[in-house]
Write an enzyme that holds these catalytic residues in place. Structure first.
Site, short mmCIF file in Angstrom:
data_model
loop_
_atom_site.label_atom_id
_atom_site.label_comp_id
_atom_site.label_asym_id
_atom_site.label_seq_id
_atom_site.Cartn_x
_atom_site.Cartn_y
_atom_site.Cartn_z
N GLY A 150 -30.92 -76.84 8.52
CA GLY A 150 -31.07 -76.96 9.97
C GLY A 150 -30.43 -78.23 10.47
O GLY A 150 -29.73 -78.93 9.72
N ASP B 174 -36.14 -76.28 20.99
CA ASP B 174 -35.09 -75.59 20.24
C ASP B 174 -35.58 -74.22 19.76
O ASP B 174 -35.43 -73.87 18.60
CB ASP B 174 -34.64 -76.46 19.05
CG ASP B 174 -33.32 -75.97 18.47
OD1 ASP B 174 -32.64 -75.16 19.14
OD2 ASP B 174 -32.97 -76.39 17.35
#
Ligand SMILES: *[C@@H]1O[C@H](CO)[C@@H](O)[C@H](O)[C@H]1NC(C)=O
Ligand SMILES: *[C@@H]1O[C@H](CO)[C@@H](O)[C@H](O)[C@H]1NC(C)=O
Ligand SMILES: *[C@@H]1O[C@H](CO)[C@@H](O)[C@H](O)[C@H]1NC(C)=O
Ligand SMILES: *[C@@H]1O[C@H](CO)[C@@H](O)[C@H](O)[C@H]1NC(C)=O
Ligand SMILES: *[C@@H]1O[C@H](CO)[C@@H](O)[C@H](O)[C@H]1NC(C)=O
Ligand SMILES: *[C@@H]1O[C@H](CO)[C@@H](O)[C@H](O)[C@H]1NC(C)=O
Length: 891
Positions: free
Chosen positions: A599, A714
């Protein structure tokens, strides 16, 4: 035109006002029979049948109609039974006339009908009333009935065994409609049955007029029976009359109405019988006069024919109709072919006078099978502005406001305006201008629905238990002059814009007696944005201002203390949450061997704890480490956030430069993987809705269940993980905020969001807030229903909104929904899901709903889907059963 005798029938005097059918029968001392308990719904699409006053839904075996009880449609009223001596035993209406609902409380009580097909169609509404001396007082009431906001009819019950019904055909421009009974001071309103039927849009449609049925006759022998469903697919009720002197002829051959292109679908049984005068030269004539009150109304006559004689070559039947002096074009009938004539393009008022004759070319006398007369019903009142109605309904639901007269339209008719609310015209549309909900026990935050009430002048929400921040949007209500929020539990800061309006005198603002309201600017800009109770004693706003500097200090000290105390408590409760040393992390991941993801913050490794639990270990990359000044504090905060739809943080490692987060591991991967093209195991529609509800639940908890609220920043499909049982959990919440470097001072370099999911407002404002998450959630929802990726990579990358918007505008829902589902979804649930998603992705944050509302709507959407499945299943069984009962000959 033929010469000779004219046969005239004059029933005009029977029809008074709304009384369309009156029936006298002998009384029976018969008790209401116990009803069969089968849980299902009506078997016909677009149909709602309510037997008012019954406790349980039941299928009426005689009529084949599935009747529902009132409970889902009306909140007020009492169930009653007609007195035993008054029980009517009508073959097609008997059972439903044995019970009724009375409305002793309130001036206006409404049934709220929500036909499955929704707006944009023609519906027939029918209400039935039978007093039946249910109260033993021998005092039949008189009252008014409204359809939506318009007066429909006055019902004057009688004390004999007479029941009334009234029918109206209307095009619906809203998804729901109310049928309201209004007490006019002449007795308690009652109702026996309420029926709604979807019609073919091609019939009974005259401009956009509302039609009231006056007469619907099957010309046959004069008797008291009627024809309706199942003979009539639209459940019109046909009465039988005879024309004196005319002879009845009948064919034994079936007339196929399904195959004919006559949309009126007149029942076969009615078309199979026709009357004709015995003399070739005689006319079939009919005369009907309207009551004087209705003399100016336009009338429309519909004639229905079918030739029932297999004419030989030298026989011919050609007929001409003269209607109120106007001769219509002659018509030739074809053997067994239904033919309907009407409506007229010339005015017919006051009376109907028609004669049907054989033309000179005809060798056979005229003929008639059935006819109908409708009246133009004036519905002059427009309902309240739809946006206002939706908003106030949301407010009513959200705060569970249960005021007796909060039913039907909030503003019109004016005499029945909801309590605590006033309205006014704006550009000839009725709008809500005044709302007083003071001392109404309102709890929770201020609903964003208030923002839709843009005509609001005065809003009083004082003396409730409202919490959360005072929303900025209140300052944007253009007409607002009075705003009373005093006596609540608001927290946080008063929006600047609101203060400015108040200071400039354009807004009369009251905020006193809100103990937790922070009036200090620094509260909001503080990096941690912690909003905590400032003081615990009653201090007025003015005093607060004076004591500002002193309080600021107290504020900070207290906050620190509280936070520390809270964390300690939580941690002792959850002793499993722990800190790990770097060597422990290394052990758990067997030297960082198995990478399961990567990520924005670094790689994710699969790990196993000593007790065998699998975990996902997120190791923060060195490039992004320097900024994690408050890593420990933030990790500790996240560790106490627990919810079934959030991925739990099990522990963390904070050893110098080595920082890692240890999460529970979910076996079924992330949502993006499940939606991708390569995946063969396609998520079903119901699974998708369940995932949407789960994710909404998790996000709602972050927003509204946590103090301070956590903005995810997010959210995307790859951040939604799935358990073994396909339960969805949101991952990576709080990371961007907590671990972004120097966020406050370097907005532009802040790694917030992912392209495609990022709130478009961020580009202009640079601010990420709850509503930014709502936007991202909307995108996730669109991906979920359409199966499309957020950005479709082609020559020109296309964003999912650009892809879907044109389809929605065309109303092409089937192309919006993932084609891999092959149509396996409920269309209404699909529309609703898409509508929710589109509300979430509105360009301005302020227009988007709060997650609590999104969650509520999604749950309804899921209910719609699961509900419709059960209905389909059981509905078809009933249909088969009753078909056998109705047509024993068909076997
Ligand atoms: C009334 O007319 C209908 C239609 O022809 C017929 O089926 C029914 O038997 C008649 N009823 C009586 C009581 O005559
Ligand atoms: C119609 O009925 C009348 C009397 O019931 C009868 O005399 C006549 O023959 C019938 N006509 C046809 C075409 O069946
Ligand atoms: C009508 O009559 C013709 C002969 O005249 C015959 O051929 C035809 O089968 C008849 N139609 C029906 C439906 O009985
Ligand atoms: C009905 O119309 C006919 C002509 O079609 C006329 O002779 C008759 O007088 C009219 N009846 C009434 C009551 O107006
Ligand atoms: C009312 O209509 C006028 C002209 O159509 C328009 O300029 C105005 O904005 C409208 N007012 C509102 C509040 O919609
Ligand atoms: C709202 O209602 C309360 C009590 O019914 C009343 O005291 C108050 O003045 C009203 N507020 C406004 C703004 O009219």
């Amino acid at each position: 035109m033929g010469a000779g005798n004219t046969l005239v029938f004059k029933p005009g005097a029977i029809f008074i006002l709304a009384v369309l059918m009156a029936e006298s029968c002998a009384g029976h001392d018969k008790h209401v029979e116990p009803r069969k308990l089968i849980s299902t719904t009506d078997d016909r699409p677009g149909s709602i049948s309510i037997d008012c006053g019954v406790n349980e839904d039941y299928p009426d075996e005689q009529s084949g109609i599935y009747y529902k009880s009132d409970s889902d449609f009306v909140k007020a009223g009492e169930n009653k039974q007609v007195s035993p001596r008054y029980i009517l035993t009508h073959p097609q209406m008997g059972q439903m006339l044995q019970t009724l609902r009375s409305f002793p409380e309130g001036k206006k009580n409404c049934y709220n009908l929500k036909p499955e097909q929704g707006k944009g169609h023609h519906y027939m509404f029918r209400a039935m009333f039978y007093y039946g001396n249910y109260d033993g007082l021998q005092q039949p009431p008189s009252f008014e009935v409204y359809l939506g906001v318009n007066f429909w009819t006055t019902v004057s019950c009688s004390n004999d065994m007479t029941f009334y019904y009234n029918e109206i055909i209307q095009f619906l421009s809203t998804d729901t409609i109310d049928v309201c009974l209004v007490n006019t001071g002449s007795g308690i309103p009652i109702i026996s049955a309420l029926e709604l039927r979807l019609l073919n849009d091609a019939i009974y449609q005259i401009e956009s007029r509302v039609l009231g049925e006056r007469i619907r006759y099957d010309v046959i022998d004069n008797n008291f029976s009627t024809t309706r469903y199942k003979d009539d697919v639209y459940d019109r009720i046909w009465k039988h009359i005879t024309f004196p002197g005319a002879s009845l002829n009948k064919t034994m051959i079936n007339i196929d109405i399904q195959d004919s292109n006559n949309n009126y679908r007149i029942p076969t049984e009615i078309l199979k019988t026709a009357i004709q005068p015995s003399n070739r030269w005689d006319s079939l004539s009919y005369w009907f006069k309207m009551p004087t009150d209705y003399f100016e109304r336009d009338l429309y006559v519909y004639f229905h024919f079918a030739e029932i004689v297999n004419t030989t070559e030298d026989q011919r039947r050609e007929i001409s109709i003269t209607l109120n002096g106007v001769k219509l074009a002659p018509i030739t009938l074809e053997y067994l072919k239904p033919l309907s004539i009407g409506p007229q393009n010339f005015p017919i008022k006051g009376f109907v006078n028609f004669s049907i004759d054989a033309t000179a070319e005809s060798s056979l006398p005229p003929l008639l099978n059935a006819f109908e007369i409708y009246m133009d019903v004036k519905f002059p009142t427009s309902p309240t502005h739809l946006v206002d109605v939706d908003a106030i309904m949301d407010i009513k639901q959200m705060y569970k406001i249960s005021r007796p007269n909060w039913q039907g339209d909030p503003c019109v008719p004016g005499a029945y305006e909801w309590s605590g609310l006033h309205c006014g015209f704006e550009n000839s549309t009725m709008r809500i201008t005044y709302l007083n909900l003071s001392s109404s026990n309102l709890e929770g935050e201020i609903s964003s629905s208030f923002f839709s009430l843009t005509a609001m002048v005065s809003l009083d929400l004082s003396n409730n238990k409202l919490t959360g921040p005072v929303p900025e949007f209140l300052a944007q209500l253009p007409k607002l002059k009075v705003l009373d929020l005093s006596g609540n539990k608001f927290k946080g800061q008063i929006p600047k814009a609101l203060m400015e309006k108040s200071n400039s005198g354009t807004l009369q603002l009251r905020l006193d007696e809100n103990l937790d309201l922070c009036l200090i600017d620094t509260c909001e800009n503080n990096h941690k944005r912690m909003v905590r109770p400032i003081v615990a004693s009653a201090v007025s706003v003015v005093a607060l201002l004076i004591l500002l500097s002193v309080l600021l200090i107290i504020c900070i000290i207290k906050r620190r203390r509280q936070k520390g105390a809270k964390l300690k408590e939580e941690r002792s409760m959850k002793s499993k949450n722990k800190t790990f040393t770097y060597s422990e992390i290394s052990n758990i991941t067997t030297n960082f061997t198995m990478v399961i993801g990567e990520g924005g913050f670094g790689k994710v490794y699969l790990g196993t704890l000593n007790d065998g639990t699998h975990v996902a270990v997120k190791v923060l990359s060195s490039s992004s480490k320097q900024g994690y000044k408050e890593f420990q504090a933030e990790a500790q905060l996240l560790i106490i956030v627990h919810h079934k739809n959030l991925v739990s943080l099990v522990g963390y490692c904070d050893e110098d430069d080595n920082k890692a987060l240890v999460y529970e591991n979910l076996v079924n991967g992330n949502l993006r993987q499940h939606l991708s093209d390569g995946n063969t195991n396609i998520l079903s529609w119901i699974e998708r809705l369940q995932i949407a509800v789960d994710a909404a639940h998790g996000l709602e908890y972050l927003h509204n269940g946590c103090r301070p609220p956590i903005v995810h920043r997010d959210l995307k499909t790859s951040n939604i993980l799935l358990t073994e049982n396909m339960q969805a959990k949101i991952a990576d919440f709080g990371l961007s905020r907590a671990f972004s470097t120097e966020f406050a001072s370097h907005i532009s370099t802040c790694p917030a969001g992912t392209p495609g999911y990022l709130d478009p407002e961020f580009h202009s404002s640079g601010i990420i807030n709850k509503k930014s998450d709502v936007y991202s959630f909307g995108i996730v929802l669109l991906e979920l229903v359409s199966g499309q990726p957020v950005i479709l990579r082609g020559e020109e990358p296309i964003h999912i909104i650009e892809l879907i918007n044109p389809l929605i505008e065309r109303g092409d829902i089937r192309r919006v929904i993932d084609p891999r589902l092959q149509g396996e979804f409920n269309i209404n649930a699909a529309w609703k899901a898409v509508e929710i998603a589109m509300a979430c992705v509105l360009p301005l944050g302020i227009q988007r709903p709060d997650m609590s509302q999104v969650l509520l709507e999604l749950k309804e959407c899921l209910d719609l889907e699961t509900g419709s499945r059960e209905t389909q299943k059981i509905g078809s069984q009933i249909l088969n059963n009753s078909l056998e009962i109705a047509h024993p000959l068909a076997r």
